[in-house]
Scaffold this motif. Structure first.
Motif, PDB file in Angstrom:
ATOM      1  N   UNK A 102      50.875 -97.654  25.135  1.00 34.34           N
ATOM      2  CA  UNK A 102      49.854 -98.556  24.590  1.00 34.34           C
ATOM      3  C   UNK A 102      50.467 -99.510  23.561  1.00 34.34           C
ATOM      4  N   UNK A 103      50.017-100.769  23.585  1.00 39.92           N
ATOM      5  CA  UNK A 103      50.473-101.775  22.626  1.00 39.92           C
ATOM      6  C   UNK A 103      49.279-102.576  22.119  1.00 39.92           C
ATOM      7  N   UNK A 104      49.229-102.796  20.806  1.00 38.97           N
ATOM      8  CA  UNK A 104      48.228-103.659  20.192  1.00 38.97           C
ATOM      9  C   UNK A 104      48.952-104.691  19.349  1.00 38.97           C
ATOM     10  N   UNK A 105      48.466-105.912  19.339  1.00 38.46           N
ATOM     11  CA  UNK A 105      49.134-106.986  18.609  1.00 38.46           C
ATOM     12  C   UNK A 105      48.142-107.745  17.738  1.00 38.46           C
ATOM     13  N   UNK A 106      48.320-107.750  16.406  1.00 37.70           N
ATOM     14  CA  UNK A 106      47.512-108.623  15.548  1.00 37.70           C
ATOM     15  C   UNK A 106      48.157-110.002  15.458  1.00 37.70           C
ATOM     16  N   UNK A 107      47.363-111.050  15.591  1.00 38.08           N
ATOM     17  CA  UNK A 107      47.859-112.429  15.441  1.00 38.08           C
ATOM     18  C   UNK A 107      46.967-113.141  14.427  1.00 38.08           C
ATOM     19  N   UNK A 108      47.581-113.740  13.426  1.00 38.80           N
ATOM     20  CA  UNK A 108      46.818-114.362  12.345  1.00 38.80           C
ATOM     21  C   UNK A 108      47.638-115.455  11.679  1.00 38.80           C
ATOM     22  N   UNK A 109      46.963-116.342  10.983  1.00 35.57           N
ATOM     23  CA  UNK A 109      47.616-117.431  10.287  1.00 35.57           C
ATOM     24  C   UNK A 109      48.383-116.955   9.076  1.00 35.57           C
ATOM     25  N   UNK A 110      49.295-117.822   8.580  1.00 38.12           N
ATOM     26  CA  UNK A 110      50.114-117.448   7.433  1.00 38.12           C
ATOM     27  C   UNK A 110      51.373-116.719   7.849  1.00 38.12           C
ATOM     28  N   UNK A 111      51.512-116.419   9.142  1.00 39.97           N
ATOM     29  CA  UNK A 111      52.703-115.776   9.686  1.00 39.97           C
ATOM     30  C   UNK A 111      53.340-116.720  10.690  1.00 39.97           C
TER      31      UNK A 111
END
Length: 503
Positions: A102-111
């Motif tokens: 299983x893989x989960x990925x957070x994507x967000x600004x500032x990175x």
């Protein structure tokens, strides 16, 4: 009629195993109503306050329906802030801990985009993102939604308040027509209900009334601290607080044992209390706390449920709880039956967004906890050492000890004060930290949370009723203007990559 358990809800066995490992015993109202509906593939419109267990309400059933072997994106969760995106991604990892691959990925600004691009290329079944950065990836073609099975809007009213509603609608318009959709919001303002009517056809509505609770006799404090310095902060709190007995709450059973061992090595009378202990061991630990044989208990929420020990003057939340009900339960272990209590919450920078929710749940603001300065702490340690030393001045063996030391001083031609210093150093060698010989170092405290851009996906929110500069209004209509994000300016090179925080 027996109470509903997670085993009764029809979850995937691997997901259920992870739920049991976390220590959840029974579903909250939002979970009990939402899980069967989402397992059935229904669209869902949920109204419930933050902290009622919404993350598990959608994560558990959606994880039960994913294809474990396929690496493409199957679940997309949109959150208003990067902090919540990280928190939700961590929850998915916990609930999927028994699912191989299983893989989960957070994507967000500032990175920076680059690590996100690499992770997206590797593949993840669950994407948790903020609206702005998710839309950026969609328009760049680095995120594909054609394999998406489910989409969740978490804290939809916060997205509206922060000006991201246009982004949300653009993302919803890009999802497959047969994609299951769920929307969760603490309130249901007109624009949010309009989104639901447009994109959540035949949605089943679930509404959970939230009861605000008042914790009258417990004073609540919050101490911002970096995660790697939490043990140092806890040690100082226990050193300066005049507690009779303290219960320290952590999230996991393993942490109760680990933290208890570290505190015991620092001279505290402490015991762990967790679900791995049998009933007799748990009863013995509570009895030791009541009788004063132990002064500190490190516990999980489940193990400490219903604990009522009159000696408990302090509750320390070493780990922030998963929901408001757990927090209210925790601090309710003190300040009971007319007694005064004190609750201290250690919060890391990325957990700060949770504070307002906890304050609303208890109807009580938290005061800032002030650790003593290194100078004040050193002075306090010296005073404590002096007081302890003077208790031995009345000891019956003291005259004989003085006679012994005088003889040693005369034979070696040294001053008695030098000999006393040597004796003290010997004591420090036998029991490190017994003497306040060195001033403690200052603990770095996170600076106050920056408002504005850092708190809303690292970019400026949409103008009310407007659209982002550089894009035509409306979902899926055209791309960037010349010179905007996407294609490089005509005849020129693409400008250097910038993070959202620098725009």
């Amino acid at each position: 009629m027996s109470e509903l358990s997670f085993a009764d809800l029809g979850l995937d066995p691997a997901v259920l195993e992870a739920v049991v490992a976390v220590g959840y015993e029974k579903p909250s109202p939002i979970q009990a109503q939402s899980i069967p509906l989402l397992l059935n593939g229904d669209n869902l419109l949920g109204t419930a306050q933050t902290g009622t267990g919404k993350t598990a309400a959608f994560a558990l059933p959606l994880l039960s329906r994913i294809d474990h072997k396929a690496k493409e994106a199957q679940i997309l969760v949109l959150t208003p802030t990067r902090e919540l995106a990280i928190q939700v991604a961590e929850a998915f990892s916990t609930y999927a801990s028994k699912i191989r691959g299983f893989q989960v990925l957070p994507i967000y600004g500032g990175q920076d985009f680059y690590p996100q691009l690499k992770a997206l290329k590797r593949g993840a079944q669950v994407i948790v993102g903020t609206p702005g950065r998710t839309l950026d990836h969609l328009r760049r073609g680095t995120l594909k939604l054609d394999t998406l099975k489910s989409l969740v809007l978490d804290e939809a009213d916060e997205m509206l308040r922060m000006g991201f509603i246009d982004d949300v609608e653009a993302i919803l318009a890009a999802t497959p027509a047969n994609c299951q959709r769920a929307l969760f919001s603490a309130t249901m303002p007109g624009p949010i209900r309009k989104v639901a009517q447009t994109y959540l056809s035949n949605a089943v509505e679930v509404k959970i009334e939230n009861q605000t609770k008042t914790v009258a006799r417990t004073t609540q404090y919050v101490l911002p601290i970096y995660a790697e310095r939490k043990l140092d902060a806890l040690t100082r709190i226990l050193e300066v607080e005049p507690f009779d007995a303290t219960i320290i709450f952590v999230r996991t059973k393993a942490e109760t044992t680990l933290l208890a061992e570290k505190l015991s090595a620092r001279g505290h009378s402490v015991a762990p209390l967790n679900g791995d202990l049998n009933q007799r061991q748990r009863e013995q630990t509570v009895e030791d706390l009541k009788r004063g044989k132990k002064d500190i208990v490190v516990a999980t929420d489940v193990a400490a449920r219903g604990l009522d020990v009159p000696r408990i003057t302090h509750v320390i939340n070493y780990d922030v709880p998963y929901d408001t009900e757990a927090y209210i339960h925790r601090i309710g272990r003190t300040g009971r039956a007319g007694r005064e209590g004190k609750a201290i919450l250690l919060v890391t920078p990325r957990e700060r967004s949770w504070l307002r929710t906890l304050e609303r749940a208890t109807n009580s603001p938290m005061e800032s906890y002030q650790l003593p300065s290194p100078v004040d702490l050193q002075k306090m340690r010296e005073e404590q050492f002096e007081a302890q030393l003077m208790t031995f001045a009345e000891d019956g063996k003291q005259p004989k000890a003085v006679e012994l030391l005088n003889g040693i001083a005369e034979r070696n031609n040294v001053d008695i004060a030098v000999l006393a210093g040597a004796l003290a150093c010997w004591m420090e060698t036998a029991q490190p930290g017994a003497l306040p010989l060195e001033q403690p170092a200052a603990l770095p405290i996170p600076s106050p949370e920056r408002r504005g851009r850092d708190n809303n996906d690292g970019r400026r929110p949409n103008r009310p009723g407007g659209h982002k500069p550089g894009f035509k209004k409306g979902p899926g209509k055209g791309g960037p203007r010349p010179g905007g994000r996407g294609k490089p300016p005509a005849g020129g090179k693409r400008p250097p990559r910038q993070t959202d925080a620098k725009r």
